[in-house]
Design an enzyme around this catalytic site. Structure first.
Site, short mmCIF file in Angstrom:
data_model
loop_
_atom_site.label_atom_id
_atom_site.label_comp_id
_atom_site.label_asym_id
_atom_site.label_seq_id
_atom_site.Cartn_x
_atom_site.Cartn_y
_atom_site.Cartn_z
N LYS A 52 0.83 -1.20 0.00
CA LYS A 52 0.00 0.00 0.00
C LYS A 52 0.87 1.26 0.00
CE LYS A 52 -4.03 -1.90 2.46
NZ LYS A 52 -4.84 -1.80 3.71
N ALA A 69 -1.00 0.40 6.23
CA ALA A 69 -1.37 -0.56 7.27
C ALA A 69 -2.44 -1.51 6.73
CB ALA A 69 -1.89 0.16 8.52
N ASP A 70 -2.46 -2.71 7.29
CA ASP A 70 -3.46 -3.70 6.91
C ASP A 70 -3.80 -4.54 8.13
OD1 ASP A 70 -5.05 -4.76 4.67
OD2 ASP A 70 -3.97 -6.62 5.05
N THR A 71 -5.11 -4.72 8.39
CA THR A 71 -5.58 -5.40 9.59
C THR A 71 -6.38 -6.64 9.24
OG1 THR A 71 -5.67 -3.30 10.81
CG2 THR A 71 -6.96 -5.14 11.71
N GLY A 106 -0.47 -5.19 10.20
CA GLY A 106 0.85 -4.93 9.64
C GLY A 106 0.97 -3.45 9.33
#
Length: 201
Positions: A52, A69-71, A106
């Protein structure tokens, strides 16, 4: 201080980052959010976060720092994304009811001196939910843009019996770890050069 760009349209991440007192711009990423196959989930989330950031960095001024960010919500080996409809939202809540699950985020930071990333895990335990509670919560707009189909910072707080670890991580951006990445890059107010002292005679 260098330009910082948040590669996310999430208002929750925007609010959390703003709380650190770091000036930033927001640019939504169009990167593929599919987790890479064949790697541990923690590494995969960090890679998606970096992906991203790279996507936005290609469209940003030279020298800018970009934060992605990635959840994911994980119960045993099942990864819960954002529910597509009410039936799926209710199914998520039934599966999570009375159970402990992990929320992993992350975080990737890309800038002039390279890439940094970290993945943070928080343990969350749901209350045992009644069918009436599940139906009521799934009727709200809140679940449908959230991994796992709930928002701990909203009405979904009533679903949660216990949290072990970072609460801000469950919202979508682990504050302690994110501030450490930004500090290392010299982007936080407290990592900037101190003002010169004024001598008083």
């Amino acid at each position: 201080m260098s330009l910082l760009i948040l590669a996310s349209a999430s208002p929750r991440r925007r609010e959390l980052l703003d709380a650190l007192g770091v000036p930033f711009e927001v640019r939504e990423s169009c990167a593929d959010e599919t987790l890479p196959p064949g790697v541990p989930l923690e590494e995969g989330l960090a890679e998606v976060a970096r992906r991203k950031a790279r996507d936005v960095a290609h469209r940003s001024p030279p020298g800018a720092w970009v934060l992605g960010a990635d959840t994911a919500v994980v119960l045993r080996d099942r990864v819960f994304g954002k529910p597509r409809d009410r039936a799926e939202a209710e199914g998520f809540l039934r599966a999570l009811s009375g159970m402990s699950h992990r929320v992993l985020t992350g975080v990737g930071l890309l800038g002039p001196t390279g890439e940094r990333s970290v993945t943070v895990a928080t343990q969350v335990r749901f209350r045992t939910l009644s069918e009436a509670e599940i139906a009521w919560y799934a009727s709200l707009p809140e679940p449908y843009d959230k991994a796992g189909g709930y928002a701990i910072q909203g009405s979904g707080a009533f679903l949660v019996a216990e949290i072990r670890g970072s609460c801000s991580n469950v919202v979508g951006l682990p504050m302690a770890e994110t501030s450490a990445l930004l500090t290392e890059a010299g982007l936080t107010p407290w990592s900037a050069d101190p003002p010169s002292r004024v001598a008083h005679g």
